[in-house]
Scaffold this active site. Structure first.
Site, PDB file in Angstrom:
ATOM      1  N   GLN A  57       0.762  -1.211  -0.137  1.00 37.86           N
ATOM      2  CA  GLN A  57      -0.023  -0.071  -0.178  1.00 37.86           C
ATOM      3  C   GLN A  57       0.899   1.370  -0.116  1.00 37.86           C
ATOM      4  OE1 GLN A  57      -3.390   0.026   2.329  1.00 37.86           O
ATOM      5  NE2 GLN A  57      -3.794  -2.004   2.349  1.00 37.86           N
ATOM      6  N   TYR A  68      -1.676   6.895   2.843  1.00 33.76           N
ATOM      7  CA  TYR A  68      -2.297   7.840   2.007  1.00 33.76           C
ATOM      8  C   TYR A  68      -1.817   9.193   2.808  1.00 33.76           C
ATOM      9  CZ  TYR A  68      -6.017  10.665   0.374  1.00 33.76           C
ATOM     10  OH  TYR A  68      -6.994  11.495  -0.084  1.00 33.76           O
TER      11      TYR A  68
HETATM   12  P1  NAP Z   1     -11.925   9.042  -7.310  1.00 38.36           P
HETATM   13  O1  NAP Z   1     -13.521   9.367  -7.366  1.00 38.36           O
HETATM   14  O2  NAP Z   1     -11.478   7.577  -6.790  1.00 38.36           O
HETATM   15  O3  NAP Z   1     -11.403   9.817  -8.351  1.00 38.36           O
HETATM   16  C1  NAP Z   1      -9.822   9.653  -8.509  1.00 38.36           C
HETATM   17  C2  NAP Z   1      -9.448   9.870 -10.075  1.00 38.36           C
HETATM   18  O4  NAP Z   1      -8.152   9.829 -10.020  1.00 38.36           O
HETATM   19  C3  NAP Z   1     -10.202   8.960 -11.144  1.00 38.36           C
HETATM   20  O5  NAP Z   1     -10.458   9.767 -12.339  1.00 38.36           O
HETATM   21  C4  NAP Z   1      -9.099   8.103 -11.455  1.00 38.36           C
HETATM   22  O6  NAP Z   1      -8.849   7.439 -12.609  1.00 38.36           O
HETATM   23  C5  NAP Z   1      -8.035   9.102 -11.190  1.00 38.36           C
HETATM   24  N1  NAP Z   1      -6.305   8.520 -11.090  1.00 38.36           N
HETATM   25  C6  NAP Z   1      -6.019   7.531 -10.249  1.00 38.36           C
HETATM   26  N2  NAP Z   1      -4.656   7.234 -10.494  1.00 38.36           N
HETATM   27  C7  NAP Z   1      -4.587   7.923 -11.933  1.00 38.36           C
HETATM   28  C8  NAP Z   1      -3.266   7.969 -12.454  1.00 38.36           C
HETATM   29  N3  NAP Z   1      -2.260   7.176 -12.429  1.00 38.36           N
HETATM   30  N4  NAP Z   1      -3.444   8.606 -13.584  1.00 38.36           N
HETATM   31  C9  NAP Z   1      -4.478   9.489 -13.919  1.00 38.36           C
HETATM   32  N5  NAP Z   1      -5.664   9.407 -13.372  1.00 38.36           N
HETATM   33  C10 NAP Z   1      -5.659   8.568 -12.144  1.00 38.36           C
HETATM   34  O7  NAP Z   1     -11.412   9.933  -6.069  1.00 38.36           O
HETATM   35  P2  NAP Z   1     -11.804  11.460  -5.433  1.00 38.36           P
HETATM   36  O8  NAP Z   1     -12.505  11.365  -4.303  1.00 38.36           O
HETATM   37  O9  NAP Z   1     -12.642  12.139  -6.587  1.00 38.36           O
HETATM   38  O10 NAP Z   1     -10.421  12.241  -5.220  1.00 38.36           O
HETATM   39  C11 NAP Z   1      -9.932  13.341  -6.099  1.00 38.36           C
HETATM   40  C12 NAP Z   1      -8.800  13.891  -5.420  1.00 38.36           C
HETATM   41  O11 NAP Z   1      -9.107  14.344  -4.129  1.00 38.36           O
HETATM   42  C13 NAP Z   1      -7.627  12.738  -4.838  1.00 38.36           C
HETATM   43  O12 NAP Z   1      -6.522  13.403  -4.952  1.00 38.36           O
HETATM   44  C14 NAP Z   1      -7.991  12.352  -3.355  1.00 38.36           C
HETATM   45  O13 NAP Z   1      -6.903  11.974  -2.648  1.00 38.36           O
HETATM   46  C15 NAP Z   1      -8.580  13.715  -2.892  1.00 38.36           C
HETATM   47  N6  NAP Z   1      -9.332  13.719  -1.769  1.00 38.36           N
HETATM   48  C16 NAP Z   1     -10.578  13.159  -1.758  1.00 38.36           C
HETATM   49  C17 NAP Z   1     -11.301  13.264  -0.587  1.00 38.36           C
HETATM   50  C18 NAP Z   1     -12.808  12.727  -0.800  1.00 38.36           C
HETATM   51  O14 NAP Z   1     -13.295  12.711   0.325  1.00 38.36           O
HETATM   52  N7  NAP Z   1     -12.916  12.076  -1.610  1.00 38.36           N
HETATM   53  C19 NAP Z   1     -10.951  14.023   0.291  1.00 38.36           C
HETATM   54  C20 NAP Z   1      -9.844  14.557   0.451  1.00 38.36           C
HETATM   55  C21 NAP Z   1      -8.735  14.517  -0.846  1.00 38.36           C
HETATM   56  P3  NAP Z   1      -9.575   6.032 -12.764  1.00 38.36           P
HETATM   57  O15 NAP Z   1     -11.276   6.214 -12.804  1.00 38.36           O
HETATM   58  O16 NAP Z   1      -8.838   5.594 -14.080  1.00 38.36           O
HETATM   59  O17 NAP Z   1      -9.262   5.287 -11.687  1.00 38.36           O
END
Ligand code: NAP
Length: 276
Positions: A105, A193
């Site tokens: 991880q 993370y």
């Molecule tokens: P999500 O729904 O899982 O979306 C993540 C996105 O990143 C997806 O489009 C995924 O593409 C893409 N991704 C992952 N690995 C990649 C790579 N190697 N190259 C290009 N794209 C890639 O997550 P989310 O919640 O929207 O998160 C977006 C950001 O916000 C992240 O950085 C996360 O850490 C941050 N964040 C989220 C939260 C929350 O509560 N959701 C809180 C704090 C921070 P695939 O569809 O191909 O997997």
């Protein structure tokens, strides 16, 4: 070459990234690129926004793949002569109940969240245009993980003189310590993370400082932010914010007007600067 302003959002085929693209299509006066590592998922997301009457453009981007990043850089240089807005949103997180060993991880999470984001910055920051805006989507988890680091690590991560090389060494050390199962003894919190997002926040502080030192007259503003707890595939259905609400702070930072010089080099949550 087009003189139209251009914005790019990484990992924007779903979740917060897609909501950021949706908001930028409505508010940014220029071309907005939805990017995805998988072209089919990306095109499906573009079609969804087109159904809403919006006109995002698409470019493939896998932040784990240097060739993919460089292909986007060359495309932006050729078509637009640079880039106006970059939102580093792509990220991954293992589920709490995932049975993959912690060492795995740590390595996988660090690879995308820190090293992938860093590689995008290495290739795209040099082509940012004057008055450009860079937003690195970190997390409040980075602040919580920082508090759980040893005093020595906290001091390094809060330092105003830490270099990018030193940060890279620390992120690599975390992965190596995790592989030897000595990471807690070495002062790290037990969250891959969280540590990867410490890397994103500290990298943002370093890059903002370098912009001050080397490109002051270009008025580029670069910040890290937390979107909040957002209902996406990553955080699940119990989270408190919709993706549109989660996009608000990143979009605010992406659209900071040209007559302001702050925030810059900050960690921003709910459109407010928080101490690191
Ligand atoms: P999500 O729904 O899982 O979306 C993540 C996105 O990143 C997806 O489009 C995924 O593409 C893409 N991704 C992952 N690995 C990649 C790579 N190697 N190259 C290009 N794209 C890639 O997550 P989310 O919640 O929207 O998160 C977006 C950001 O916000 C992240 O950085 C996360 O850490 C941050 N964040 C989220 C939260 C929350 O509560 N959701 C809180 C704090 C921070 P695939 O569809 O191909 O997997």
């Amino acid at each position: 070459m087009s003189s139209v302003p251009v914005a790019v959002v990484t990992g924007s085929n779903k979740g917060i990234g897609l909501a950021i693209v949706r908001a930028l299509c409505k508010q940014f006066p220029g071309d907005v690129y939805l990017t995805s590592r998988d072209p089919a998922r990306g095109q499906a997301a573009v079609a969804e926004l087109q159904q809403e009457g919006l006109q995002p453009l698409f470019h493939q981007l896998d932040i784990d793949d240097l060739q993919s990043i460089r292909a986007l850089r060359d495309f932006l240089k050729d078509k637009y002569g640079g880039l106006n807005v970059l939102v580093n949103n792509a990220g991954i997180a293992f589920k709490v109940n995932d049975t993959a060993p912690f060492a795995v991880q740590a390595e996988v999470t660090m690879k995308t969240n820190f090293f992938g984001t860093r590689n995008v910055c290495t290739e795209l920051l040099p082509i940012m245009k004057p008055y450009g805006r860079v937003v690195n989507v970190s997390s409040m988890v980075s602040c919580k993980a920082l508090e759980r680091c040893s005093q020595q690590l906290q001091q390094k991560f809060r330092s105003d003189t830490i270099t990018e090389d030193e940060l890279v060494q620390l992120m690599n050390k975390f992965v190596e310590d995790a592989k030897k199962n000595i990471h807690e003894k070495e002062g790290w919190p037990n969250t891959a993370y969280g540590v990867s997002k410490i890397g994103v926040t500290v990298l943002s502080r370093i890059h903002a400082r370098l912009l001050n030192e080397q490109r002051k007259g270009e008025h580029i503003l670069l910040n890290a932010c937390c979107p909040g707890w957002v209902r996406t595939d990553m955080a699940g259905p119990k989270a408190t914010k919709s993706p549109e609400e989660g996009a608000e702070t990143p979009v605010y930072l992406a659209l900071l007007p040209s007559n302001v010089d702050a925030p810059h080099g900050q960690y921003v949550s709910e459109k407010t600067v928080h101490p690191w």
